[in-house]
Design a protein around this motif. Structure first.
Motif, PDB file in Angstrom:
ATOM      1  N   MET A 116       0.843  -1.186   0.000  1.00  0.00           N
ATOM      2  CA  MET A 116       0.000   0.000   0.000  1.00  0.00           C
ATOM      3  C   MET A 116       0.881   1.239   0.000  1.00  0.00           C
ATOM      4  SD  MET A 116      -2.832   1.288   2.785  1.00  0.00           S
ATOM      5  CE  MET A 116      -1.792   1.296   4.210  1.00  0.00           C
ATOM      6  N   LYS A 117       0.506   2.208  -0.812  1.00  0.00           N
ATOM      7  CA  LYS A 117       1.181   3.499  -0.835  1.00  0.00           C
ATOM      8  C   LYS A 117       0.129   4.578  -0.582  1.00  0.00           C
ATOM      9  CE  LYS A 117       3.829   6.707  -3.587  1.00  0.00           C
ATOM     10  NZ  LYS A 117       4.386   7.041  -4.882  1.00  0.00           N
ATOM     11  N   VAL A 118       0.256   5.288   0.533  1.00  0.00           N
ATOM     12  CA  VAL A 118      -0.662   6.372   0.863  1.00  0.00           C
ATOM     13  C   VAL A 118      -0.130   7.650   0.216  1.00  0.00           C
ATOM     14  CG1 VAL A 118      -1.673   7.725   2.724  1.00  0.00           C
ATOM     15  CG2 VAL A 118      -1.312   5.266   3.024  1.00  0.00           C
ATOM     16  N   THR A 119      -0.972   8.325  -0.540  1.00  0.00           N
ATOM     17  CA  THR A 119      -0.537   9.539  -1.225  1.00  0.00           C
ATOM     18  C   THR A 119      -0.977  10.818  -0.523  1.00  0.00           C
ATOM     19  OG1 THR A 119      -2.478   9.477  -2.664  1.00  0.00           O
ATOM     20  CG2 THR A 119      -0.472   8.369  -3.454  1.00  0.00           C
ATOM     21  N   SER A 120      -1.952  10.716   0.350  1.00  0.00           N
ATOM     22  CA  SER A 120      -2.356  11.857   1.172  1.00  0.00           C
ATOM     23  C   SER A 120      -3.268  11.343   2.274  1.00  0.00           C
ATOM     24  CB  SER A 120      -3.064  12.941   0.346  1.00  0.00           C
ATOM     25  OG  SER A 120      -4.293  12.477  -0.134  1.00  0.00           O
ATOM     26  N   THR A 121      -3.539  12.208   3.241  1.00  0.00           N
ATOM     27  CA  THR A 121      -4.414  11.845   4.346  1.00  0.00           C
ATOM     28  C   THR A 121      -5.442  12.951   4.537  1.00  0.00           C
ATOM     29  OG1 THR A 121      -2.614  10.671   5.422  1.00  0.00           O
ATOM     30  CG2 THR A 121      -4.485  11.229   6.788  1.00  0.00           C
ATOM     31  N   ALA A 122      -6.673  12.546   4.780  1.00  0.00           N
ATOM     32  CA  ALA A 122      -7.748  13.507   5.028  1.00  0.00           C
ATOM     33  C   ALA A 122      -8.584  13.015   6.191  1.00  0.00           C
ATOM     34  CB  ALA A 122      -8.618  13.670   3.793  1.00  0.00           C
ATOM     35  N   ILE A 123      -9.235  13.954   6.825  1.00  0.00           N
ATOM     36  CA  ILE A 123     -10.180  13.620   7.889  1.00  0.00           C
ATOM     37  C   ILE A 123     -11.519  14.251   7.512  1.00  0.00           C
ATOM     38  CG2 ILE A 123      -9.460  15.603   9.293  1.00  0.00           C
ATOM     39  CD1 ILE A 123      -9.992  13.784  11.741  1.00  0.00           C
ATOM     40  N   SER A 124     -12.586  13.464   7.606  1.00  0.00           N
ATOM     41  CA  SER A 124     -13.931  13.958   7.286  1.00  0.00           C
ATOM     42  C   SER A 124     -14.655  14.290   8.578  1.00  0.00           C
ATOM     43  CB  SER A 124     -14.730  12.894   6.523  1.00  0.00           C
ATOM     44  OG  SER A 124     -14.178  12.681   5.255  1.00  0.00           O
ATOM     45  N   LEU A 125     -15.228  15.470   8.625  1.00  0.00           N
ATOM     46  CA  LEU A 125     -15.886  15.964   9.825  1.00  0.00           C
ATOM     47  C   LEU A 125     -17.329  16.342   9.488  1.00  0.00           C
ATOM     48  CD1 LEU A 125     -12.915  18.260  10.815  1.00  0.00           C
ATOM     49  CD2 LEU A 125     -13.477  16.065  11.840  1.00  0.00           C
ATOM     50  N   ASN A 126     -18.273  15.782  10.219  1.00  0.00           N
ATOM     51  CA  ASN A 126     -19.693  16.080  10.022  1.00  0.00           C
ATOM     52  C   ASN A 126     -20.054  17.322  10.828  1.00  0.00           C
ATOM     53  OD1 ASN A 126     -19.539  13.607   8.792  1.00  0.00           O
ATOM     54  ND2 ASN A 126     -20.780  12.538  10.300  1.00  0.00           N
ATOM     55  N   VAL A 127     -20.578  18.333  10.155  1.00  0.00           N
ATOM     56  CA  VAL A 127     -20.933  19.590  10.810  1.00  0.00           C
ATOM     57  C   VAL A 127     -22.288  20.071  10.286  1.00  0.00           C
ATOM     58  CG1 VAL A 127     -18.514  20.261  11.195  1.00  0.00           C
ATOM     59  CG2 VAL A 127     -19.669  20.982   9.102  1.00  0.00           C
TER      60      VAL A 127
END
Length: 133
Positions: free
Chosen positions: A1-12
């Motif tokens: 596996m190669k991770v190219t970026s990281t994000a976090i999803s936030l419910n608002v």
């Protein structure tokens, strides 16, 4: 596996308010947007942010109505005192004032209009810290 970026999803509740806060005070830029959705990026190592409006159908059924809670987005910075002064001057709500922990973490926490919390951190050697702030 190669991770190219990281994000976090936030419910608002108000996607625009959180996105504007991150843009105006945290240096994020809008990457994508649609009704009930905004994706933000920075040009450095910061995690990408995705804000989703509560109730949006793209969320799994059990998560649709949940509001982001109990989560803190931590941003490690080089000069925490400057960031604290800047954000305070901009009127950003500080929920934990600037302080130094005995293990060498200098930190403060702010909140956006939806209650999303951002912790600013600078790692120092414990003896170099000022226990009061």
């Amino acid at each position: 596996m190669k991770v190219t970026s990281t994000a976090i999803s936030l419910n608002v509740d108000d996607v625009t308010a959180s996105a504007d806060f991150a843009r105006d005070h945290l240096g994020y830029e809008r990457a994508m947007a649609a009704d009930g959705f905004v994706s933000l990026k920075r040009g450095d190592a910061a995690v990408d942010l995705i804000f989703l409006r509560r109730g949006i159908e793209v969320l799994p059924e059990g998560l649709r109505e949940q509001h982001t809670a109990g989560l803190i987005v931590a941003l490690v910075v080089d000069d925490i005192a400057t960031e604290y002064d800047r954000l305070s001057a901009e009127g950003v709500p500080v929920v934990v004032p600037l302080r130094t922990e005995e293990w060498g973490e200098r930190l403060f926490v702010v909140a956006d209009p939806n209650g999303v919390h951002y912790e600013f951190v600078q790692w120092i050697t414990p003896e170099a810290g000022d226990a009061g702030n």
